[in-house]
Design a protein around this motif. Structure first.
Motif, PDB file in Angstrom:
ATOM      1  N   ASP A 127      42.439  46.738  41.656  1.00 52.92           N
ATOM      2  CA  ASP A 127      42.091  47.045  43.044  1.00 52.92           C
ATOM      3  C   ASP A 127      42.108  45.785  43.899  1.00 52.92           C
ATOM      4  OD1 ASP A 127      41.848  49.675  42.401  1.00 52.92           O
ATOM      5  OD2 ASP A 127      39.662  49.687  42.323  1.00 52.92           O
ATOM      6  N   LYS A 128      41.591  44.694  43.335  1.00 46.63           N
ATOM      7  CA  LYS A 128      41.569  43.420  44.066  1.00 46.63           C
ATOM      8  C   LYS A 128      43.002  42.905  44.265  1.00 46.63           C
ATOM      9  CE  LYS A 128      39.079  39.777  45.565  1.00 46.63           C
ATOM     10  NZ  LYS A 128      38.035  39.804  46.588  1.00 46.63           N
ATOM     11  N   TYR A 187      44.684  38.253  39.795  1.00 43.15           N
ATOM     12  CA  TYR A 187      43.766  39.401  39.692  1.00 43.15           C
ATOM     13  C   TYR A 187      44.391  40.530  38.867  1.00 43.15           C
ATOM     14  CZ  TYR A 187      40.156  37.478  42.637  1.00 43.15           C
ATOM     15  OH  TYR A 187      39.124  36.695  43.114  1.00 43.15           O
ATOM     16  N   GLU A 188      45.714  40.655  38.916  1.00 36.17           N
ATOM     17  CA  GLU A 188      46.372  41.650  38.070  1.00 36.17           C
ATOM     18  C   GLU A 188      46.221  41.265  36.601  1.00 36.17           C
ATOM     19  OE1 GLU A 188      50.611  44.104  37.988  1.00 36.17           O
ATOM     20  OE2 GLU A 188      50.449  42.228  39.109  1.00 36.17           O
ATOM     21  N   GLU A 222      37.129  33.215  35.172  1.00 39.62           N
ATOM     22  CA  GLU A 222      36.275  32.865  36.315  1.00 39.62           C
ATOM     23  C   GLU A 222      36.742  31.595  37.010  1.00 39.62           C
ATOM     24  OE1 GLU A 222      31.540  32.016  37.270  1.00 39.62           O
ATOM     25  OE2 GLU A 222      32.121  33.025  35.402  1.00 39.62           O
ATOM     26  N   ALA A 252      43.860  39.488  35.367  1.00 40.71           N
ATOM     27  CA  ALA A 252      42.453  39.615  34.997  1.00 40.71           C
ATOM     28  C   ALA A 252      42.020  41.067  34.866  1.00 40.71           C
ATOM     29  CB  ALA A 252      41.582  38.897  36.027  1.00 40.71           C
ATOM     30  N   HIS A 284      41.808  43.199  37.382  1.00 41.83           N
ATOM     31  CA  HIS A 284      41.180  43.670  38.628  1.00 41.83           C
ATOM     32  C   HIS A 284      42.279  44.220  39.546  1.00 41.83           C
ATOM     33  CE1 HIS A 284      37.720  41.811  37.017  1.00 41.83           C
ATOM     34  NE2 HIS A 284      37.976  40.562  37.428  1.00 41.83           N
TER      35      HIS A 284
END
Length: 596
Positions: free
Chosen positions: A310-311, A303-304, A271, A306, A308
């Motif tokens: 799609d993000k 984001y990859e 986060e 993490a 995520h």
């Protein structure tokens, strides 16, 4: 002591104070650089001396550190004619270097390349090894900015070699950093580590020293991330952050902040890490547009990591969109520059005719300039994709020959040839991480890459030139297949324009017969022709395949150097001449005045 009235300060003192501010940091500033720029550019040229010209060059450097390339360009471009006026080739060489750097930061790559070529030629004429090594390294840095890391490697290698020969350790270190940065982009961490194994150990004193050391630690951090050593990456990133705070250089500080956020994500602090990379990106968009791709890449990786995906894909698309818009802004400069009408109105037929002739000439020049800029952009797109400087010219020559073999007249051939040159211009929107990826692309990356056809067509349509109507169709359709399995629209047979069918064939043949990032050994001419015949009726129009094979076999028999034959006429472009000149310099002994 704060200086309030610059006219009371000698040029020599002004030069020294600006140099101190440039070399150390803004904390010792006693002169407002905006005011200094206004003052020095308001003085008539006959009043300037070598000292005032040097002061302008220090301003160019200060504005570049402050991420204000337009003001850096103003300072450097003001210094250039003044340097010539005081008969100082050394200062003129410095002015070209700063002009090139500022133009590169602004995305004006063609102009930047020509300025680099001029500066490098002057350095050779002066037989000044240090200036020449700086010129080589600076052009290598521009190549990185143009998404051409493999080209940059050769220039950085030459800069490192010459710096070592002439005992210029600071420049050798800079070249090592540049090479290691290329290694991160090309995903070759072992090479990057080897380059930085002899790390800079001297205590950094000047702003440049701190900047270089911070940059080296940042690259070492990214190299460690490539190998999965997150703790080592953190150690180097934190050291880079400390040095960046000492410089101080805002864009570097925020870049490292984003890097630390990525490391946090990889360490489990998802986060807070994502918040850090988002915050760094927000700063970049407001204050440091030239380096937005670095921050967007951090977001993609974070984001990859993490999970995520799609993000991450959304940020990859945003990176593509940012590159596309940046390219369009650079090209639109010439669109917005309407030719002026300086001739006063007089009611005589003779003067009206002269006025119309002048207007016609001006408009024709503007159109030529726009097309030249687009061709330069297409050349850079091909280079970024792993092709060479002459590919666009080979495609045009092949397309011309095939059209003539099929009975086309010259009026129809001219827009076809231009379209062949510009067919891959949409690749300028593709990020290096996709173009230079040595492994198989993901489905999402493949979809992003295919969008280059749409971007290229939109860019050419937005150029608002009727000469580019056919080119925009070719850009959009040259990856359609005769059997309907192509993209972007799945067109089939005669629904694909004949121009696009011709260019599709020429484009594929040239790609097969030259090295690519994913295939170092190209096919022979004969093997490529057999592949073309095998794909007749599926990928290619069978009627065109027959005449294409006959054409290439005939031309190949007639010319010992087939590539050179296909690239004839390329040196008519000033941009090609500039790059070819630097390629010649690269292989020549340093400081040979006869090459200037």
């Amino acid at each position: 002591m704060q200086v309030d009235d610059l006219s009371e300060v000698s040029f020599a003192e002004l030069r020294d104070r600006l140099n101190a501010q440039f070399e150390q940091s803004s904390e010792v500033a006693d002169i407002d650089i905006d005011e200094a720029l206004r003052y020095l550019t308001s003085i008539s040229s006959d009043k300037h001396t070598a000292d005032s010209v040097e002061a302008l060059l220090h301003l160019a450097g200060s504005f570049r550190y402050a991420a204000q390339p337009a003001k850096s360009l103003l300072a450097a471009s003001s210094a250039a004619p003044l340097a010539a006026g005081v008969n100082s080739k050394s200062l003129l060489c410095g002015a070209y270097a700063y002009m090139a750097a500022a133009l590169g930061d602004m995305g004006r790559f063609g102009e930047a390349t020509r300025a680099h070529a001029a500066g490098w030629a002057l350095a050779r004429e002066l037989a000044d090894p240090k200036r020449e090594v700086w010129a080589i390294g600076n052009f290598a840095t521009l190549c990185v900015g143009m998404a051409q890391p493999k080209v940059a490697v050769r220039y950085f290698e030459r800069a490192r070699e010459l710096a070592e020969t002439h005992r210029l350790p600071d420049i050798e270190f800079l070249a090592r950093i540049g090479l290691a940065d290329c290694a991160t982009q090309l995903r070759e961490p072992a090479i990057g580590f080897r380059l930085l194994d002899e790390f800079w150990t001297a205590s950094p004193k000047t702003r440049l020293d701190k900047n270089l050391s911070a940059g080296a630690h940042e690259i070492l951090s990214r190299l460690n991330l490539l190998t999965g050593d997150v703790p080592a990456a953190r150690v180097h990133a934190e050291q880079a952050a400390r040095l960046a705070n000492l410089a101080p250089i805002e864009m570097l500080r925020h870049s490292i902040k984003g890097l630390l956020g990525l490391i946090d994500v990889m360490s489990g602090a998802v986060e807070s890490g994502l918040a850090a990379v988002e915050s760094a990106l927000s700063f970049a968009k407001k204050a440091d547009g030239a380096n937005v791709p670095v921050y967007l890449s951090n977001c993609i990786d974070a984001y990859e990591a993490a999970g995520h995906l799609d993000k991450a894909l959304l940020y990859l698309r945003e990176l593509v969109e940012w590159k596309r818009k940046s390219a369009e802004v650079g090209i639109s400069r010439l669109h917005e520059a309407s030719p002026g009408e300086s001739m006063p109105f007089q009611d005589t037929a003779e003067l009206v005719d002269e006025r119309l002739l002048a207007k016609s000439h001006s408009l024709q020049t503007a159109v030529r300039n726009r097309i030249q800029l687009l061709v330069e952009s297409a050349i850079n797109s091909e280079l970024a994709s792993g092709h060479d400087l002459y590919r666009t010219f080979r495609l045009a020559k092949l397309a011309r020959g095939l059209a003539r073999a099929n009975g086309w007249d010259e009026l129809r051939i001219a827009p076809l040839a231009l379209g062949a040159q510009l067919c891959n211009i949409g690749m300028m929107a593709m990020p290096t991480r996709v173009l230079q990826k040595p492994s198989r692309l993901s489905d999402g990356e493949r979809r992003v890459l295919r969008d280059h056809t749409r971007y290229g067509a939109e860019l050419l349509r937005n150029s608002r030139l009727s000469k580019l109507d056919i080119a925009s169709v070719i850009a959009e359709q040259h990856h359609e297949r005769f059997d309907g399995d192509g993209y972007p629209h799945g067109l089939r047979g005669a629904t694909i324009s004949e121009e696009a069918r011709i260019v599709s064939l020429c484009d594929a043949f040239d790609a097969m017969t030259h090295p690519r990032p994913f295939r170092r050994t190209p096919m022979s001419i004969q093997a490529a022709l057999r592949e073309v015949e095998r794909c007749a009726g599926r990928q290619f129009d069978p009627a065109l395949v027959t005449s294409f094979v006959e054409l290439v076999q005939s031309q190949f028999r007639e010319h010992d150097d087939f590539d050179a034959f296909l690239a004839e006429g390329a040196d008519e472009f000033e941009y090609v001449r500039a790059r070819a000149r630097m390629e010649a310099f690269l292989d020549a002994p340093a400081g040979n005045a006869s090459d200037g």
